[in-house]
Design an enzyme around this catalytic site. Structure first.
Site, mmCIF file in Angstrom:
data_model
loop_
_atom_site.group_PDB
_atom_site.id
_atom_site.type_symbol
_atom_site.label_atom_id
_atom_site.label_comp_id
_atom_site.label_asym_id
_atom_site.label_seq_id
_atom_site.Cartn_x
_atom_site.Cartn_y
_atom_site.Cartn_z
ATOM 1 N N ARG A 172 -67.724 50.477 -12.150
ATOM 2 C CA ARG A 172 -67.091 51.704 -12.658
ATOM 3 C C ARG A 172 -65.818 51.329 -13.422
ATOM 4 O O ARG A 172 -65.452 50.163 -13.538
ATOM 5 C CB ARG A 172 -66.750 52.623 -11.482
ATOM 6 C CG ARG A 172 -65.623 52.072 -10.628
ATOM 7 C CD ARG A 172 -65.260 52.973 -9.466
ATOM 8 N NE ARG A 172 -63.945 52.628 -8.968
ATOM 9 C CZ ARG A 172 -63.518 52.882 -7.737
ATOM 10 N NH1 ARG A 172 -64.316 53.468 -6.870
ATOM 11 N NH2 ARG A 172 -62.295 52.547 -7.367
ATOM 12 N N ASP A 221 -67.646 40.228 -2.790
ATOM 13 C CA ASP A 221 -66.212 40.531 -2.646
ATOM 14 C C ASP A 221 -65.436 39.342 -3.230
ATOM 15 O O ASP A 221 -65.526 38.226 -2.690
ATOM 16 C CB ASP A 221 -65.923 40.711 -1.147
ATOM 17 C CG ASP A 221 -64.442 40.891 -0.847
ATOM 18 O OD1 ASP A 221 -63.607 40.703 -1.756
ATOM 19 O OD2 ASP A 221 -64.133 41.207 0.316
ATOM 20 N N VAL A 222 -64.698 39.555 -4.296
ATOM 21 C CA VAL A 222 -64.042 38.423 -4.960
ATOM 22 C C VAL A 222 -62.988 37.754 -4.083
ATOM 23 O O VAL A 222 -62.575 36.627 -4.361
ATOM 24 C CB VAL A 222 -63.402 38.802 -6.322
ATOM 25 C CG1 VAL A 222 -64.442 39.223 -7.329
ATOM 26 C CG2 VAL A 222 -62.312 39.848 -6.161
ATOM 27 N N ASN A 231 -61.916 41.210 -13.755
ATOM 28 C CA ASN A 231 -61.469 42.606 -13.859
ATOM 29 C C ASN A 231 -61.215 43.245 -12.499
ATOM 30 O O ASN A 231 -60.334 44.095 -12.369
ATOM 31 C CB ASN A 231 -62.520 43.421 -14.625
ATOM 32 C CG ASN A 231 -62.313 44.904 -14.449
ATOM 33 O OD1 ASN A 231 -61.420 45.505 -15.051
ATOM 34 N ND2 ASN A 231 -63.122 45.515 -13.580
ATOM 35 N N TYR A 280 -48.528 44.865 -5.795
ATOM 36 C CA TYR A 280 -49.374 44.940 -6.994
ATOM 37 C C TYR A 280 -48.713 44.200 -8.159
ATOM 38 O O TYR A 280 -49.355 43.397 -8.850
ATOM 39 C CB TYR A 280 -49.611 46.411 -7.345
ATOM 40 C CG TYR A 280 -50.576 46.666 -8.479
ATOM 41 C CD1 TYR A 280 -51.956 46.613 -8.273
ATOM 42 C CD2 TYR A 280 -50.136 46.978 -9.764
ATOM 43 C CE1 TYR A 280 -52.861 46.864 -9.305
ATOM 44 C CE2 TYR A 280 -51.021 47.232 -10.800
ATOM 45 C CZ TYR A 280 -52.378 47.180 -10.567
ATOM 46 O OH TYR A 280 -53.264 47.431 -11.601
ATOM 47 N N LYS A 330 -50.086 40.863 -10.174
ATOM 48 C CA LYS A 330 -50.385 40.909 -11.613
ATOM 49 C C LYS A 330 -49.526 39.897 -12.381
ATOM 50 O O LYS A 330 -49.981 39.289 -13.341
ATOM 51 C CB LYS A 330 -50.186 42.326 -12.144
ATOM 52 C CG LYS A 330 -51.220 43.324 -11.622
ATOM 53 C CD LYS A 330 -52.638 42.954 -12.041
ATOM 54 C CE LYS A 330 -53.666 43.991 -11.643
ATOM 55 N NZ LYS A 330 -55.033 43.628 -12.038
ATOM 56 N N ILE A 363 -54.656 53.680 -17.841
ATOM 57 C CA ILE A 363 -56.045 53.919 -18.258
ATOM 58 C C ILE A 363 -56.676 54.947 -17.311
ATOM 59 O O ILE A 363 -56.478 54.876 -16.083
ATOM 60 C CB ILE A 363 -56.859 52.600 -18.202
ATOM 61 C CG1 ILE A 363 -56.111 51.437 -18.898
ATOM 62 C CG2 ILE A 363 -58.256 52.809 -18.802
ATOM 63 C CD1 ILE A 363 -55.890 51.572 -20.373
HETATM 64 P P1 NAD Z 1 -61.228 51.097 -10.373
HETATM 65 O O1 NAD Z 1 -60.713 51.278 -9.005
HETATM 66 O O2 NAD Z 1 -61.886 52.251 -11.060
HETATM 67 O O3 NAD Z 1 -62.220 49.875 -10.475
HETATM 68 C C1 NAD Z 1 -61.969 48.656 -9.827
HETATM 69 C C2 NAD Z 1 -63.283 47.976 -9.567
HETATM 70 O O4 NAD Z 1 -63.045 46.763 -8.881
HETATM 71 C C3 NAD Z 1 -64.190 48.838 -8.707
HETATM 72 O O5 NAD Z 1 -65.498 48.811 -9.226
HETATM 73 C C4 NAD Z 1 -64.120 48.146 -7.363
HETATM 74 O O6 NAD Z 1 -65.279 48.303 -6.577
HETATM 75 C C5 NAD Z 1 -63.938 46.712 -7.773
HETATM 76 N N1 NAD Z 1 -63.379 45.902 -6.693
HETATM 77 C C6 NAD Z 1 -62.335 46.208 -5.887
HETATM 78 N N2 NAD Z 1 -62.166 45.251 -4.973
HETATM 79 C C7 NAD Z 1 -63.116 44.313 -5.202
HETATM 80 C C8 NAD Z 1 -63.457 43.105 -4.577
HETATM 81 N N3 NAD Z 1 -62.780 42.657 -3.519
HETATM 82 N N4 NAD Z 1 -64.498 42.399 -5.054
HETATM 83 C C9 NAD Z 1 -65.202 42.855 -6.128
HETATM 84 N N5 NAD Z 1 -64.932 44.010 -6.764
HETATM 85 C C10 NAD Z 1 -63.899 44.732 -6.291
HETATM 86 O O7 NAD Z 1 -59.976 50.604 -11.210
HETATM 87 P P2 NAD Z 1 -59.803 50.274 -12.761
HETATM 88 O O8 NAD Z 1 -58.728 51.146 -13.244
HETATM 89 O O9 NAD Z 1 -61.104 50.237 -13.464
HETATM 90 O O10 NAD Z 1 -59.192 48.796 -12.642
HETATM 91 C C11 NAD Z 1 -59.822 47.626 -13.131
HETATM 92 C C12 NAD Z 1 -58.779 46.543 -13.300
HETATM 93 O O11 NAD Z 1 -57.822 46.968 -14.275
HETATM 94 C C13 NAD Z 1 -57.979 46.244 -12.032
HETATM 95 O O12 NAD Z 1 -57.726 44.866 -11.955
HETATM 96 C C14 NAD Z 1 -56.690 47.012 -12.256
HETATM 97 O O13 NAD Z 1 -55.623 46.464 -11.538
HETATM 98 C C15 NAD Z 1 -56.528 46.855 -13.744
HETATM 99 N N6 NAD Z 1 -55.657 47.850 -14.364
HETATM 100 C C16 NAD Z 1 -55.929 49.186 -14.307
HETATM 101 C C17 NAD Z 1 -55.071 50.080 -14.931
HETATM 102 C C18 NAD Z 1 -55.315 51.566 -14.930
HETATM 103 O O14 NAD Z 1 -54.421 52.307 -15.378
HETATM 104 N N7 NAD Z 1 -56.458 52.060 -14.472
HETATM 105 C C19 NAD Z 1 -53.942 49.619 -15.597
HETATM 106 C C20 NAD Z 1 -53.691 48.251 -15.633
HETATM 107 C C21 NAD Z 1 -54.565 47.376 -15.017
#
Ligand code: NAD
Length: 261
Positions: free
Chosen positions: A14, A62-63, A89, A165, A169, A198
Site C-alpha cells: 500500500r 518482516d524487514v 521503502n 523516527y 531516517k 504524502i
Molecule cells: P504506509 O504505512 O502506508 O506503508 C508502509 C508499508 O510498509 C506498509 O505496507 C507496511 O505494511 C510496510 N511495513 C511496515 N513494517 C514493515 C516491516 N517490518 N517489514 C516489511 N514491511 C513493513 O506508509 P507510507 O506513507 O507509504 O510510507 C512508506 C515509506 O515512506 C516509509 O518508510 C515512510 O517512513 C516513508 N515516508 C512517508 C511519508 C508520508 O508522508 N507518508 C513521508 C516521508 C517518508
C-alpha cells in the site's frame, strides 16, 4: 524465462510502496512486492502491477527480521535469478508521538529495527548479490543494478515528538552515502529519495493538521504529495537517467526543504 528488469520493493502492498510498484510496472518491470502482514493489499497491488504492464510476485517478510530478509532475497532469486533494483521503502511511524523527554526505549528499538537496521542489512545482502551479477557480466536487461532508499524530510527536520523516527531516517541518509561510496567501483549507483508529506495511511491520522499547514503555505507547492510523485522519481532512477550521480538526495517534498524569507 524472465527478460524483464527485476525490482524488489519493500512494504509495497500500500501507500508509497504501491505507488512505486505501479510506476515500475509501467516500465515493464517484474516487481517483487514485499509485505509485512496484509496479504490482500499485496495481492491487489500485484493485480494493479499486471494491469499496468508489469509482472511480479508477493513475498511476506518482516524487514526487521534477519531470517525474513534472507528468505525475501532467496525467494526473489528463486523466482527471477537476479535483482536489478532494490527499493527500501518499508517503514513505520511511532505508534504514539511522545515528547523527546518522555519517549521510551521500546518505540526507539522498534523504529530503529524496522526503519534503519532492516534496510541496512537488506542492502548489504542485496549488494553482495548485485556485485556477483555485475562481475558475471549479467547486466544486459537493465544496465548496472541500482539501490534507492526512501527516507524522509525527517532525516534533517527536528520533530521533538518523534525523535526515534527522525534518528532512524537520518541514519538512512548516511547509509545511502556509505553504500554509494562502497559500491561505485562496481557501477552500482545508490540514491536517497526524501519525501515530504504524502497522502497515505501513515499520515491519515494527522490529515487536518497538514491540511491547515498546506493552506498556510508551509511549503511552496501547496498540495499533499501523492505516492505516484515518489513512484515517478524512482522510475527516473530505474530508467537510468542519473548515471553520473550516486549518493544523491532527491527531494520530493513540494519544496519543503527550501528556506524562504
Ligand atoms: P504506509 O504505512 O502506508 O506503508 C508502509 C508499508 O510498509 C506498509 O505496507 C507496511 O505494511 C510496510 N511495513 C511496515 N513494517 C514493515 C516491516 N517490518 N517489514 C516489511 N514491511 C513493513 O506508509 P507510507 O506513507 O507509504 O510510507 C512508506 C515509506 O515512506 C516509509 O518508510 C515512510 O517512513 C516513508 N515516508 C512517508 C511519508 C508520508 O508522508 N507518508 C513521508 C516521508 C517518508
Amino acid at each position: 524465462m524472465n527478460d524483464r528488469p527485476v525490482s524488489l520493493v519493500t512494504g509495497a502492498g500500500r501507500g508509497i510502496g504501491r505507488g512505486i510498484a505501479l510506476e515500475l510496472a509501467r516500465l515493464g518491470h517484474a516487481v517483487v512486492i514485499n509485505y509485512a502482514g496484509n496479504m490482500d493489499a499485496a495481492l491487489e497491488c500485484l493485480q494493479l502491477v499486471r494491469e499496468a504492464g508489469g509482472d511480479g510476485i508477493t513475498v511476506r517478510a518482516d524487514v526487521s527480521s534477519t531470517e525474513d530478509r534472507e528468505r525475501l532475497v532467496d525467494e526473489t532469486l528463486g523466482a527471477y535469478g537476479r535483482i536489478d533494483l532494490l527499493v527500501n521503502n518499508a517503514g513505520v511511524a511511532p505508534s504514539v508521538r511522545d515528547d523527546l523527554l518522555e519517549a521510551g526505549e521500546e518505540s526507539f528499538d522498534r523504529l530503529i529495527n524496522i526503519n534503519l537496521k532492516g534496510p541496512y542489512f537488506l542492502t548489504q545482502r542485496v549488494a553482495r548479490r548485485m556485485i556477483r551479477q555485475v562481475q558475471s557480466g549479467d547486466v544486459k536487461a537493465f544496465g548496472s543494478p541500482r539501490i534507492v532508499t526512501i527516507s524522509s524530510i525527517s532525516a534533517y527536520t527536528a520533530s521533538v515528538n518523534r525523535g526515534d523516527y527522525c534518528v532512524a531516517k537520518a541514519g538512512l541518509a548516511m547509509m545511502t552515502r556509505l553504500f554509494a561510496a562502497r559500491l561505485a567501483e562496481f557501477g552500482i549507483n545508490v540514491y536517497e529519495i526524501r519525501p515530504g508529506v504524502i497522502a497515505t495511511d501513515m499520515t491519515a491520522g494527522v490529515k487536518e493538521k497538514y491540511d491547515t499547514l498546506i493552506a498556510q503555505g508551509a511549503w511552496p507547492i501547496r498540495r499533499w504529495g501523492e505516492p505516484s510523485d515518489i513512484g515517478r522519481a524512482v522510475a527516473a532512477i530505474a530508467r537510468g537517467d542519473f548515471p553520473y550521480s550516486t549518493g544523491e538526495v532527491i527531494n520530493v517534498d513540494g519544496g519543503f526543504h527550501l528556506r524562504t524569507l
